[in-house]
Motif scaffolding. Sequence first.
Motif, PDB file in Angstrom:
ATOM      1  N   GLN A 132     -47.156   1.569  72.637  1.00 52.77           N
ATOM      2  CA  GLN A 132     -47.906   2.668  72.050  1.00 52.77           C
ATOM      3  C   GLN A 132     -47.902   3.876  72.972  1.00 52.77           C
ATOM      4  O   GLN A 132     -47.970   3.744  74.201  1.00 52.77           O
ATOM      5  N   LEU A 207     -53.917  11.856  70.377  1.00 51.15           N
ATOM      6  CA  LEU A 207     -52.876  11.412  69.455  1.00 51.15           C
ATOM      7  C   LEU A 207     -52.460  10.007  69.860  1.00 51.15           C
ATOM      8  O   LEU A 207     -52.306   9.714  71.043  1.00 51.15           O
ATOM      9  N   ARG A 208     -52.258   9.136  68.865  1.00 54.29           N
ATOM     10  CA  ARG A 208     -51.780   7.778  69.124  1.00 54.29           C
ATOM     11  C   ARG A 208     -50.622   7.474  68.167  1.00 54.29           C
ATOM     12  O   ARG A 208     -50.713   7.747  66.973  1.00 54.29           O
ATOM     13  N   THR A 213     -47.122   4.407  62.783  1.00 54.76           N
ATOM     14  CA  THR A 213     -48.297   5.168  62.348  1.00 54.76           C
ATOM     15  C   THR A 213     -48.685   6.204  63.394  1.00 54.76           C
ATOM     16  O   THR A 213     -48.796   5.890  64.584  1.00 54.76           O
ATOM     17  N   GLN A 215     -51.647   8.809  64.476  1.00 51.36           N
ATOM     18  CA  GLN A 215     -53.065   9.112  64.283  1.00 51.36           C
ATOM     19  C   GLN A 215     -53.489  10.205  65.257  1.00 51.36           C
ATOM     20  O   GLN A 215     -53.008  10.249  66.394  1.00 51.36           O
ATOM     21  N   THR A 216     -54.374  11.059  64.804  1.00 55.16           N
ATOM     22  CA  THR A 216     -55.000  12.041  65.697  1.00 55.16           C
ATOM     23  C   THR A 216     -56.493  12.046  65.431  1.00 55.16           C
ATOM     24  O   THR A 216     -56.955  11.689  64.342  1.00 55.16           O
ATOM     25  N   GLY A 217     -57.251  12.452  66.434  1.00 53.53           N
ATOM     26  CA  GLY A 217     -58.704  12.525  66.280  1.00 53.53           C
ATOM     27  C   GLY A 217     -59.313  13.330  67.398  1.00 53.53           C
ATOM     28  O   GLY A 217     -58.639  13.687  68.373  1.00 53.53           O
TER      29      GLY A 217
END
Length: 610
Positions: A132, A207-208, A213, A215-217
């Motif tokens: 990851q 960001l991952r 997939t 994903q950001t948060g």
Amino acid sequence: MCGIAGFINGRGDAQSPVLQAMLARIAHRGPDGQGIFVDGPAALGHRRLAIIDLDGGPQPMFNEDGRLAVVFNGEIYNYRELTAELTDSGHVFATRSDTEVLLHGWEQWGPELLPRLRGMFAFALWDRDTRQLFCARDAFGIKPLYYYRADDGTLLFASEIKAFLDHPSFEKQLNERQLELYLSFQYSPGEETFFTGVKKLLPGHWLRFDGTTLQTGAWWQTAFTPEVSPTHWPEAIDAVLQDSVAAHKIADAEVAGFLSGGVDSSYLAALARPGRCYTIGYAEPGYDEAIEAARLAGTLGIENRVRRITPTEFWDAIPAVQYHMDEPLADAAAVALYFLNETASREVKVCLSGEGADEFFGGYNIYKDPFTVRWYDRLPAGLRRVVGSVAERLPAIPGVNFLVRRARPLDQRYYGTTALLTERQKRRLLRRYQGIVQPRDLARPCWQASAGLDPVTRMQTCDLQLWLPGDILLKADKMSMAHSLELRVPFLDREVFALARRLPAEVKADAQRTKKALRTAAARHLPAASAQRKKRGFPVPVRDWLRDPRYAARVEAAFRSPAAARFFDTDRLHTLLRRHLRRRQDNWRQIFCIYCFLVWYEQFFGRDAA
């Protein structure tokens, strides 16, 4: 301070020659060394500007067992405290670098590491066991980070968009929708960019990516919480800024400063007392702050270097400025910063600068608006709208902007300090106006988040989330790194904001003054004239230079170009310029905005662009 770039390949293993080419594009960000790491589909690269642990901080850097690899752009000012805390918890450090704190901090706390960091940063961390990638950007957006998901599943990331140009999975396409927003903001606002599919990782976000997939948060929410308390604000401001300046001076290289005639850089210079400072000047007396800066430098005992910019130098530098910015920027101060950083970089590697003081402490002149001509706001809303609609069609003369601005409530009109073209004006100028996304759409979340607060604080919220990262900090980063110089911004510190967010409205601005509490704090260290000097921004004589036939001819040539004909009604462009030349209207900002876009377009999408 450095540059990072990398990718997670969507099909097969990563290839190091591709990463090498990406890093070559951003070599200016780090002339002191290069490092690459390839692990299956993952490729992480780093260009280094050595500031801390000059011999022991090369990147990518790894933890003890080699499971984690990180590339990092920025500085962590509390790394010594974090190193001590992590050592007490059993972690073994191999270097004196602040980068290593990210590795052991991630082992210890995972994502909870982020709010513990005091500094400016954009980093990418690869976990070889989980496969990851995790990226994060600092709370205020001091350091940039871009990413792009290709059609083949590849994820690219870098400190600058131009690093993507050499990756075979990257498809360079113009995002023309961004042009409409740019013409209003004078910069490229929000998450989108002028390159289709390329996005900015927003300030305070993570960001991952696990190969499938994305994903950001958000790990940080910027919010003001004004309070009524007996706090002696100037004293508190002075204490926290002294602490921040001390933290920002930590380096294994000389730390110099930038100095203008304004209170922000003057206050920092008084607190930091660097050995030398650098100032921009002009031959045009109405714009030259060099005399005031030199006088203060003499008072403080600081050696002062002045770089005076000629108009020919200014116009000649615009293509380089637009290239280094990655996206078009019509802030003339960016060109001045380009020369200021160039001058400083000949002698030092690090400078302190005053960005962020206006957003934190209420410094923009427009923050006086809620306190002026209040009787006008009490007129019927319908009448004000009609007057504003008529005023919008009039030449730009004193008072007209006021009528346009006050035609609507603050939360329906304000999206930043530099509102340029209106939707009506853009509809007339652009060949393909759509109006799908408008400036108020980007500002709406800011107004919703600040509901119930005073008008000045609500404008600050908007500027902190849009103008600060989109213009102020981006040009500070790109213009400094164009010359391999690290720029540090002590006002934009988490401890400073923890205090600034609590300031009540009455100590920020009124009808006559801005940054009231900050100026009182600065007066403890500065002559009264320096502490109370009115806000001037970063003045550049473009308005005057545009009326010189030598430079107007450059703009006129751009307005006749194929690119201009593709995007604009060129007859209207020439009318804008002609009216400015004849002094019938003051159109320099609109003209310069369009000109910068056309110059930028030629850099990245012209016939020979690569």
